[in-house]
Design a protein around this motif. Structure first.
Motif, short mmCIF file in Angstrom:
data_model
loop_
_atom_site.label_atom_id
_atom_site.label_comp_id
_atom_site.label_asym_id
_atom_site.label_seq_id
_atom_site.Cartn_x
_atom_site.Cartn_y
_atom_site.Cartn_z
N PRO A 1 37.46 60.50 55.28
CA PRO A 1 37.31 59.16 55.85
C PRO A 1 38.60 58.36 55.66
CG PRO A 1 35.37 59.75 54.56
CD PRO A 1 36.40 60.81 54.30
N PRO A 2 39.01 57.58 56.67
CA PRO A 2 40.31 56.90 56.59
C PRO A 2 40.54 56.09 55.33
CG PRO A 2 39.46 56.76 58.82
CD PRO A 2 38.36 57.39 57.98
N GLY A 3 39.49 55.45 54.81
CA GLY A 3 39.66 54.65 53.61
C GLY A 3 39.86 55.45 52.35
N LEU A 4 39.58 56.78 52.40
CA LEU A 4 39.77 57.65 51.24
C LEU A 4 41.02 58.50 51.35
CD1 LEU A 4 36.09 58.88 50.65
CD2 LEU A 4 37.30 56.99 49.53
N HIS A 5 41.56 58.64 52.57
CA HIS A 5 42.78 59.40 52.79
C HIS A 5 43.93 58.76 52.02
CE1 HIS A 5 46.11 61.29 54.97
NE2 HIS A 5 45.26 62.06 55.63
N TYR A 6 44.80 59.57 51.44
CA TYR A 6 45.91 59.00 50.67
C TYR A 6 46.76 58.09 51.56
CZ TYR A 6 50.40 61.09 52.10
OH TYR A 6 51.56 61.39 52.76
N VAL A 7 47.39 57.11 50.94
CA VAL A 7 48.26 56.17 51.63
C VAL A 7 49.54 55.98 50.82
CG1 VAL A 7 48.58 53.75 52.28
CG2 VAL A 7 46.43 54.89 52.80
N LEU A 8 50.68 56.08 51.48
CA LEU A 8 51.96 55.65 50.91
C LEU A 8 52.65 54.78 51.94
CD1 LEU A 8 54.10 55.79 48.63
CD2 LEU A 8 55.19 57.60 49.95
N VAL A 9 52.93 53.54 51.57
CA VAL A 9 53.65 52.60 52.42
C VAL A 9 54.96 52.28 51.73
CG1 VAL A 9 53.62 50.32 53.48
CG2 VAL A 9 51.50 51.65 53.33
N HIS A 10 56.08 52.64 52.35
CA HIS A 10 57.37 52.43 51.71
C HIS A 10 57.69 50.95 51.51
CE1 HIS A 10 58.22 56.69 52.40
NE2 HIS A 10 59.26 56.55 51.59
N TYR A 11 57.46 50.14 52.53
CA TYR A 11 57.85 48.73 52.46
C TYR A 11 56.60 47.87 52.64
CZ TYR A 11 62.20 51.28 53.06
OH TYR A 11 63.21 52.18 52.91
N ASP A 12 56.49 47.09 53.70
CA ASP A 12 55.26 46.36 54.01
C ASP A 12 54.56 47.03 55.19
OD1 ASP A 12 55.78 44.47 52.09
OD2 ASP A 12 56.41 42.90 53.49
N ILE A 13 53.25 46.83 55.29
CA ILE A 13 52.54 47.18 56.52
C ILE A 13 52.95 46.14 57.56
CG2 ILE A 13 50.29 47.39 57.64
CD1 ILE A 13 49.15 48.14 54.87
N PRO A 14 53.67 46.54 58.60
CA PRO A 14 54.16 45.54 59.56
C PRO A 14 53.03 44.95 60.40
CG PRO A 14 54.75 47.75 60.28
CD PRO A 14 54.13 47.90 58.94
N ASP A 15 53.29 43.79 60.95
CA ASP A 15 52.34 43.11 61.84
C ASP A 15 52.50 43.71 63.23
OD1 ASP A 15 50.60 41.45 63.12
OD2 ASP A 15 51.82 39.63 62.90
N CYS A 16 51.70 44.73 63.53
CA CYS A 16 51.87 45.51 64.77
C CYS A 16 50.58 45.49 65.59
CB CYS A 16 52.24 46.96 64.46
SG CYS A 16 53.81 47.15 63.60
N GLY A 17 50.48 44.58 66.51
CA GLY A 17 49.35 44.57 67.41
C GLY A 17 49.55 45.57 68.53
N ALA A 18 48.44 46.07 69.09
CA ALA A 18 48.53 47.04 70.18
C ALA A 18 49.03 46.39 71.46
CB ALA A 18 47.17 47.69 70.41
N ASP A 19 48.67 45.13 71.68
CA ASP A 19 49.10 44.44 72.90
C ASP A 19 50.62 44.25 72.87
OD1 ASP A 19 46.47 44.28 73.64
OD2 ASP A 19 46.22 42.20 72.97
N GLY A 20 51.26 44.74 73.89
CA GLY A 20 52.70 44.59 74.01
C GLY A 20 53.51 45.63 73.27
N TRP A 21 52.85 46.55 72.56
CA TRP A 21 53.58 47.59 71.84
C TRP A 21 54.21 48.56 72.82
CZ3 TRP A 21 54.86 47.75 66.84
CH2 TRP A 21 55.44 48.93 66.34
N GLU A 22 55.45 48.92 72.58
CA GLU A 22 56.14 49.87 73.44
C GLU A 22 56.87 50.91 72.59
OE1 GLU A 22 57.16 47.29 77.47
OE2 GLU A 22 58.68 47.42 75.87
N LEU A 23 56.88 52.13 73.10
CA LEU A 23 57.63 53.22 72.51
C LEU A 23 58.76 53.60 73.46
CD1 LEU A 23 57.95 55.53 70.39
CD2 LEU A 23 56.47 56.90 71.89
N THR A 24 59.98 53.64 72.94
CA THR A 24 61.12 54.04 73.75
C THR A 24 61.52 55.48 73.40
OG1 THR A 24 62.61 53.01 72.13
CG2 THR A 24 62.01 51.72 74.07
N VAL A 25 61.88 56.23 74.42
CA VAL A 25 62.41 57.59 74.27
C VAL A 25 63.78 57.56 74.95
CG1 VAL A 25 62.07 60.04 74.70
CG2 VAL A 25 60.09 58.55 74.34
#
Length: 372
Positions: free
Chosen positions: A46-70
């Motif tokens: 379950p996602p809440g039990l899966h290990y987590v490592l965050v190097h810095y902060d969890i960024p404020d990343c909403g799905a609306d307007g998110w873009e991936l560049t290649v």
């Protein structure tokens, strides 16, 4: 500014002979968390039990307007929003993910960093678009040699201000088995914030540092990437001044669900006399696991466990179990995995300065009281 960053972001170091966990390490441990070992019973973590490592902060990343560049050494640069990514045929892979620093806190001398014991692992089904599909869409240039992945998380580490950024050799990025994913879902639901919402990379068989979260940019380059997370961090070194070798694929490991019941503070285990089913999971990122053995006498003797049949999920853990008859007294239980390439877990751990790939066999102390 550079002086101030250097002041607040010191170089890596080793703990002193009698030095305990520092407040800074404790702060890391409260931000990051491992898998409770009893959760090894779930095929999918379950996602809440899966290990987590965050190097810095969890960024404020909403799905609306998110873009991936290649971009970079491609025929046609791409800018893709989530709707465009979801228009490609989705692919789902079950993948066991493990932090490269899993086991670091058990080393001596201890590298001062996130103080993992053995719980930095989890298995999920990740859904998204194969990376090679995006590269086929963009067209890979003939001089491309690596793919560089940039996340939205930003911070400073050992005096270097940076976005989190890693690369893969082109052959690994384009491979069909294992197939690298640009994932937007975990266990059938949108990625949780701590797992990279809205997009992350999933690189089956590789340690977690390769699975870049909050993915926003992919660049094909004609030279190897030499950024901090590639050439400074995540390398096997014996001393601070050597170049070292890169950390890549996951070494074999078996973990046992601690049997019986625990003491609250010490986590020491108590089992009743009589038959006990020992069980857990085993995995390797180098080749399929072919054997698991258990020991009930602190590694002096070993016997075979029964592995679950292959289920087609080549890059996920496999269940195993073995019988044991508990007798009154103190016992130390262990498990070790061997893969098809002959890699197995060591009984004494080779040391490295970063505390990486520490797959020393697990040891679980249990006490069995007399009847009544």
């Amino acid at each position: 500014m550079n002086g101030r960053i250097g002041d607040i972001s010191p170089p890596g170091r080793l703990a002193g002979p009698a030095e305990g966990i520092s407040p800074e390490e404790l702060a890391l441990a409260t931000r990051n968390h491992g898998l409770p070992l009893e959760a090894l019973r779930y095929d999918l973590t379950p996602p809440g039990l899966h290990y987590v490592l965050v190097h810095y902060d969890i960024p404020d990343c909403g799905a609306d307007g998110w873009e991936l560049t290649v971009r970079g050494r491609v025929r046609t640069a791409l800018t893709l929003d989530l709707a465009a990514l979801r228009s490609f045929p989705p692919v789902t892979h079950r993948v066991t993910m493990e932090c490269a620093g899993n086991g670091r806190a058990r080393l001596s001398p201890r590298p001062v960093s996130q103080p993992w014991l053995v719980e930095a692992v989890g298995t999920a089904e990740w859904t998204g678009v194969p990376l090679r599909t995006l590269f086929n869409e963009a067209g890979v240039g003939p001089d491309a040699v690596e793919a560089v992945f940039t996340g939205a998380d930003h911070g400073v580490e050992r005096g270097v201000e940076q976005d989190y950024r890693r690369s893969l050799p082109l052959d690994d990025a384009l491979a069909s088995n294992p197939e690298v994913l640009v994932a937007y879902a975990m266990n059938g639901a949108p990625l949780p914030p701590q797992h990279g919402h809205p997009l992350r990379l999933v690189v089956p068989g590789w340690y977690g540092m390769a699975h870049v979260k909050w993915l926003r940019d992919i660049e094909l380059t004609d030279t190897p990437y030499t950024g901090f997370q590639q050439q400074v961090a995540y390398r096997f070194r014996q001393s601070a001044d050597e170049a070292g070798e890169p950390v890549t694929r996951i070494a074999p490991r078996a973990l046992m669900i601690p049997p019986g019941f625990p003491d609250f503070m010490t986590r020491a285990r108590v089992v009743r006399p009589g038959p006990v089913r020992l069980e857990g999971r085993a995995w390797s990122g180098r080749a399929p696991v072919t054997k698991v053995e258990v020991s009930t006498d602190d590694g002096r003797g070993w016997y075979g466990a029964e592995l679950a049949p292959p289920d087609g999920h080549d890059w996920a853990w496999r269940r195993w179990h073995a019988p044991w008859t508990a007798t009154p007294g103190d016992h130390v239980l262990s498990a070790r995995a061997t893969d098809a390439a002959g890699n197995t877990q060591p009984l004494t751990q080779p040391w490295n300065r970063g505390g990486f790939a520490n797959n020393l066999v697990q040891r679980i102390a249990v006490y069995c009281p007399a009847e009544g």
